[in-house]
Design a protein around this motif. Structure first.
Motif, PDB file in Angstrom:
ATOM      1  N   ILE A  55      29.575 -33.973 142.923  1.00  0.00           N
ATOM      2  CA  ILE A  55      30.031 -33.190 144.079  1.00  0.00           C
ATOM      3  C   ILE A  55      30.809 -34.061 145.071  1.00  0.00           C
ATOM      4  O   ILE A  55      31.265 -33.564 146.096  1.00  0.00           O
ATOM      5  N   ASP A  56      30.945 -35.334 144.750  1.00  0.00           N
ATOM      6  CA  ASP A  56      31.685 -36.289 145.579  1.00  0.00           C
ATOM      7  C   ASP A  56      31.247 -36.223 147.043  1.00  0.00           C
ATOM      8  O   ASP A  56      32.068 -36.134 147.948  1.00  0.00           O
ATOM      9  N   ARG A  57      29.944 -36.250 147.235  1.00  0.00           N
ATOM     10  CA  ARG A  57      29.365 -36.221 148.576  1.00  0.00           C
ATOM     11  C   ARG A  57      28.279 -37.297 148.671  1.00  0.00           C
ATOM     12  O   ARG A  57      27.690 -37.687 147.663  1.00  0.00           O
ATOM     13  N   SER A  58      28.007 -37.717 149.902  1.00  0.00           N
ATOM     14  CA  SER A  58      27.028 -38.778 150.130  1.00  0.00           C
ATOM     15  C   SER A  58      26.029 -38.374 151.196  1.00  0.00           C
ATOM     16  O   SER A  58      26.301 -37.515 152.040  1.00  0.00           O
TER      17      SER A  58
ATOM     18  N   GLU B 246      18.390 -32.388 148.195  1.00  0.00           N
ATOM     19  CA  GLU B 246      18.779 -31.531 149.321  1.00  0.00           C
ATOM     20  C   GLU B 246      20.304 -31.439 149.428  1.00  0.00           C
ATOM     21  O   GLU B 246      20.851 -30.356 149.667  1.00  0.00           O
ATOM     22  N   LEU B 247      20.993 -32.560 149.259  1.00  0.00           N
ATOM     23  CA  LEU B 247      22.454 -32.561 149.314  1.00  0.00           C
ATOM     24  C   LEU B 247      23.038 -31.667 148.220  1.00  0.00           C
ATOM     25  O   LEU B 247      23.919 -30.844 148.484  1.00  0.00           O
ATOM     26  N   ILE B 248      22.522 -31.818 147.006  1.00  0.00           N
ATOM     27  CA  ILE B 248      23.009 -31.006 145.883  1.00  0.00           C
ATOM     28  C   ILE B 248      22.782 -29.527 146.161  1.00  0.00           C
ATOM     29  O   ILE B 248      23.678 -28.695 145.977  1.00  0.00           O
ATOM     30  N   GLU B 249      21.606 -29.185 146.628  1.00  0.00           N
ATOM     31  CA  GLU B 249      21.271 -27.779 146.851  1.00  0.00           C
ATOM     32  C   GLU B 249      22.067 -27.180 148.007  1.00  0.00           C
ATOM     33  O   GLU B 249      22.438 -26.010 147.956  1.00  0.00           O
ATOM     34  N   ILE B 250      22.353 -27.992 149.031  1.00  0.00           N
ATOM     35  CA  ILE B 250      23.181 -27.496 150.138  1.00  0.00           C
ATOM     36  C   ILE B 250      24.612 -27.259 149.661  1.00  0.00           C
ATOM     37  O   ILE B 250      25.226 -26.236 149.975  1.00  0.00           O
ATOM     38  N   MET B 251      25.136 -28.184 148.877  1.00  0.00           N
ATOM     39  CA  MET B 251      26.535 -28.102 148.449  1.00  0.00           C
ATOM     40  C   MET B 251      26.743 -27.153 147.266  1.00  0.00           C
ATOM     41  O   MET B 251      27.762 -26.493 147.176  1.00  0.00           O
ATOM     42  N   GLU B 252      25.786 -27.091 146.354  1.00  0.00           N
ATOM     43  CA  GLU B 252      25.968 -26.334 145.113  1.00  0.00           C
ATOM     44  C   GLU B 252      25.143 -25.051 145.041  1.00  0.00           C
ATOM     45  O   GLU B 252      25.462 -24.164 144.272  1.00  0.00           O
ATOM     46  N   GLY B 253      24.000 -25.032 145.715  1.00  0.00           N
ATOM     47  CA  GLY B 253      23.189 -23.828 145.727  1.00  0.00           C
ATOM     48  C   GLY B 253      22.113 -23.678 144.671  1.00  0.00           C
ATOM     49  O   GLY B 253      21.330 -22.749 144.760  1.00  0.00           O
ATOM     50  N   PRO B 254      22.021 -24.537 143.637  1.00  0.00           N
ATOM     51  CA  PRO B 254      20.969 -24.300 142.640  1.00  0.00           C
ATOM     52  C   PRO B 254      19.586 -24.610 143.194  1.00  0.00           C
ATOM     53  O   PRO B 254      19.440 -25.428 144.101  1.00  0.00           O
ATOM     54  N   GLY B 255      18.572 -23.943 142.641  1.00  0.00           N
ATOM     55  CA  GLY B 255      17.194 -24.250 143.007  1.00  0.00           C
ATOM     56  C   GLY B 255      16.747 -25.556 142.366  1.00  0.00           C
ATOM     57  O   GLY B 255      17.410 -26.086 141.480  1.00  0.00           O
ATOM     58  N   SER B 256      15.619 -26.055 142.783  1.00  0.00           N
ATOM     59  CA  SER B 256      15.171 -27.379 142.347  1.00  0.00           C
ATOM     60  C   SER B 256      14.905 -27.467 140.845  1.00  0.00           C
ATOM     61  O   SER B 256      14.993 -28.543 140.274  1.00  0.00           O
ATOM     62  N   GLY B 257      14.568 -26.374 140.189  1.00  0.00           N
ATOM     63  CA  GLY B 257      14.282 -26.417 138.761  1.00  0.00           C
ATOM     64  C   GLY B 257      15.485 -26.140 137.884  1.00  0.00           C
ATOM     65  O   GLY B 257      15.386 -26.102 136.661  1.00  0.00           O
ATOM     66  N   GLU B 258      16.657 -25.958 138.488  1.00  0.00           N
ATOM     67  CA  GLU B 258      17.826 -25.536 137.730  1.00  0.00           C
ATOM     68  C   GLU B 258      18.770 -26.666 137.346  1.00  0.00           C
ATOM     69  O   GLU B 258      19.827 -26.419 136.804  1.00  0.00           O
TER      70      GLU B 258
END
Length: 125
Positions: A22-25, A40-52
């Motif tokens: 996602i090219d984010r830090s 948390e960064l991934i979920e904020i930027m991409e939206g998937p739940g923790s098990g996905e």
């Protein structure tokens, strides 16, 4: 299932975390918080739940630390070889004393080990 790769480096008082896909830090004060912050960064930027999705942390340590780790591994391997050599020598010592007619109990007393250990060593000869 998608896999994200987080590159983790130490910078001063913080752990810097860069998620390649996602090219984010982001950052964390303690190492134990690195995975949580990356997720948390991934979920904020991409939206998937923790098990996905899967998360793979790649911790980049200074070269001096990697050098010490490599040297420690060499020393551990050397210690294991030396331990095996010592065990072989103990078995030969037990075998020789038993061949001289000493009992397992006497052999243990002479070598400073229990007679049970002598019995174990004698069985592996």
């Amino acid at each position: 299932m998608k896999t994200y790769h987080a590159e983790v480096t130490r910078d001063g008082k913080f752990w810097l975390i860069r998620v390649r896909e996602i090219d984010r830090s982001t950052q964390a004060l303690r190492y134990r918080d690195v995975e949580t912050m990356a997720r948390e960064l991934i979920e904020i930027m991409e939206g998937p739940g923790s098990g996905e999705y899967d998360l793979h942390l790649e911790v980049h340590l200074p070269s001096s630390v990697r050098d010490h780790q490599a040297r420690a591994e060499v020393l551990r391997a050397e210690a294991q070889r030396k331990q095996a050599e010592a065990a072989a020598e103990n078995r030969v010592a037990v075998q020789e004393l038993l061949a001289l007619g000493l009992s397992q109990r006497e052999t243990g007393e002479v070598l400073g080990v229990s007679f049970q250990r002598v019995s174990q060593l004698a069985k592996t000869c």
